[in-house]
Design an enzyme around this catalytic site. Structure first.
Site, PDB file in Angstrom:
ATOM      1  N   GLU A 105       0.767   3.909   1.742  1.00  0.00           N
ATOM      2  CA  GLU A 105       1.345   4.512   3.065  1.00  0.00           C
ATOM      3  C   GLU A 105       2.529   3.749   3.640  1.00  0.00           C
ATOM      4  O   GLU A 105       3.477   4.332   4.020  1.00  0.00           O
ATOM      5  CB  GLU A 105       0.122   4.957   4.028  1.00  0.00           C
ATOM      6  CG  GLU A 105      -0.920   3.526   4.205  1.00  0.00           C
ATOM      7  CD  GLU A 105      -1.747   3.524   3.200  1.00  0.00           C
ATOM      8  OE1 GLU A 105      -1.595   3.596   2.184  1.00  0.00           O
ATOM      9  OE2 GLU A 105      -3.007   3.427   3.827  1.00  0.00           O
ATOM     10  N   CYS A 139      -2.223  -0.793   7.564  1.00  0.00           N
ATOM     11  CA  CYS A 139      -1.344   0.129   7.419  1.00  0.00           C
ATOM     12  C   CYS A 139      -1.736   1.261   8.617  1.00  0.00           C
ATOM     13  O   CYS A 139      -0.622   1.908   8.996  1.00  0.00           O
ATOM     14  CB  CYS A 139      -1.624   1.165   6.060  1.00  0.00           C
ATOM     15  SG  CYS A 139      -1.096   0.126   4.664  1.00  0.00           S
ATOM     16  N   HIS A 182       0.931  -1.182   0.013  1.00  0.00           N
ATOM     17  CA  HIS A 182      -0.036   0.079  -0.011  1.00  0.00           C
ATOM     18  C   HIS A 182       0.823   1.403   0.021  1.00  0.00           C
ATOM     19  O   HIS A 182       2.119   1.500   0.402  1.00  0.00           O
ATOM     20  CB  HIS A 182      -0.894   0.252   1.193  1.00  0.00           C
ATOM     21  CG  HIS A 182      -2.038  -1.189   1.114  1.00  0.00           C
ATOM     22  ND1 HIS A 182      -3.147  -1.204   2.024  1.00  0.00           N
ATOM     23  CD2 HIS A 182      -2.367  -2.086   0.155  1.00  0.00           C
ATOM     24  CE1 HIS A 182      -3.829  -1.947   1.623  1.00  0.00           C
ATOM     25  NE2 HIS A 182      -3.417  -2.671   0.473  1.00  0.00           N
ATOM     26  N   CYS A 214      -5.932   1.357   5.413  1.00  0.00           N
ATOM     27  CA  CYS A 214      -6.712   0.114   5.843  1.00  0.00           C
ATOM     28  C   CYS A 214      -6.076   0.030   7.379  1.00  0.00           C
ATOM     29  O   CYS A 214      -5.464   0.386   7.831  1.00  0.00           O
ATOM     30  CB  CYS A 214      -6.186  -0.962   5.173  1.00  0.00           C
ATOM     31  SG  CYS A 214      -4.540  -1.565   5.327  1.00  0.00           S
TER      32      CYS A 214
END
Length: 166
Positions: A88, A117, A86, A114
């Site tokens: 981030e 993360c 992802h 999410c």
């Protein structure tokens, strides 16, 4: 023409900092290799207003891009089949790889994180998450808040002004 002086004919006003960093996150998202969703992230040291890292969602370095080797899953489900890192998480990992701390920083995202993360951001010391849209995981926002991270999701009206490139 001297850009940024504000006193030369034809020079438009400079964007506010949030606008500037959200525009960057939008641009970073264009590098995404995920066929499901393009997400961009910019991590900023708000004391200096310096960008310390960026990230977008896509396959791990040196592996096939998501579109080439994706394990075909429904968006938001079957995470074990997803090969993407992802945005981030990539931004935090890029900062770590370059020896830069994310402690106390603000993160600008095109979409809220999410749960996985969110746990990472808490442990990485990120203090604020500003997002352009809300992802489907309400429990992730609750977790960020519980972990001491300020979360701000931009309203659609603000968003229209933020991403308008002049």
């Amino acid at each position: 023409m001297i850009v940024g002086t504000g006193n030369i004919t034809g020079v438009t006003s400079r964007p506010e900092w949030d606008t500037y960093f959200f525009r960057m996150a939008t641009l970073v998202a264009t590098r995404s290799t995920c066929p499901s969703r393009a997400v961009g992230c910019v991590i900023v040291d708000m004391e200096t207003k310096h960008v310390i890292s960026t990230g977008y969602n896509g396959a791990a370095r040196g592996t096939a891009h998501c579109g080439e080797g994706c394990m075909n899953r429904e968006s938001g489900k079957s995470w074990e089949k997803c090969r993407a890192v992802h945005a981030e998480l990539n931004a935090v990992l890029n900062a770590a790889k370059n020896g830069v701390s994310t402690d106390g920083c603000r993160m600008y995202l095109t979409t809220t994180p999410c749960v996985f993360c969110s746990r990472t951001l808490i442990n990485a010391g990120v203090k604020e998450v500003y997002a352009m849209a809300k992802y489907t995981h309400d429990d992730a926002i609750a977790l960020l808040t519980e972990g001491g991270i300020k979360v701000k999701v931009i309203s659609p009206v603000e968003l229209t002004d933020l991403v308008r490139f002049v």
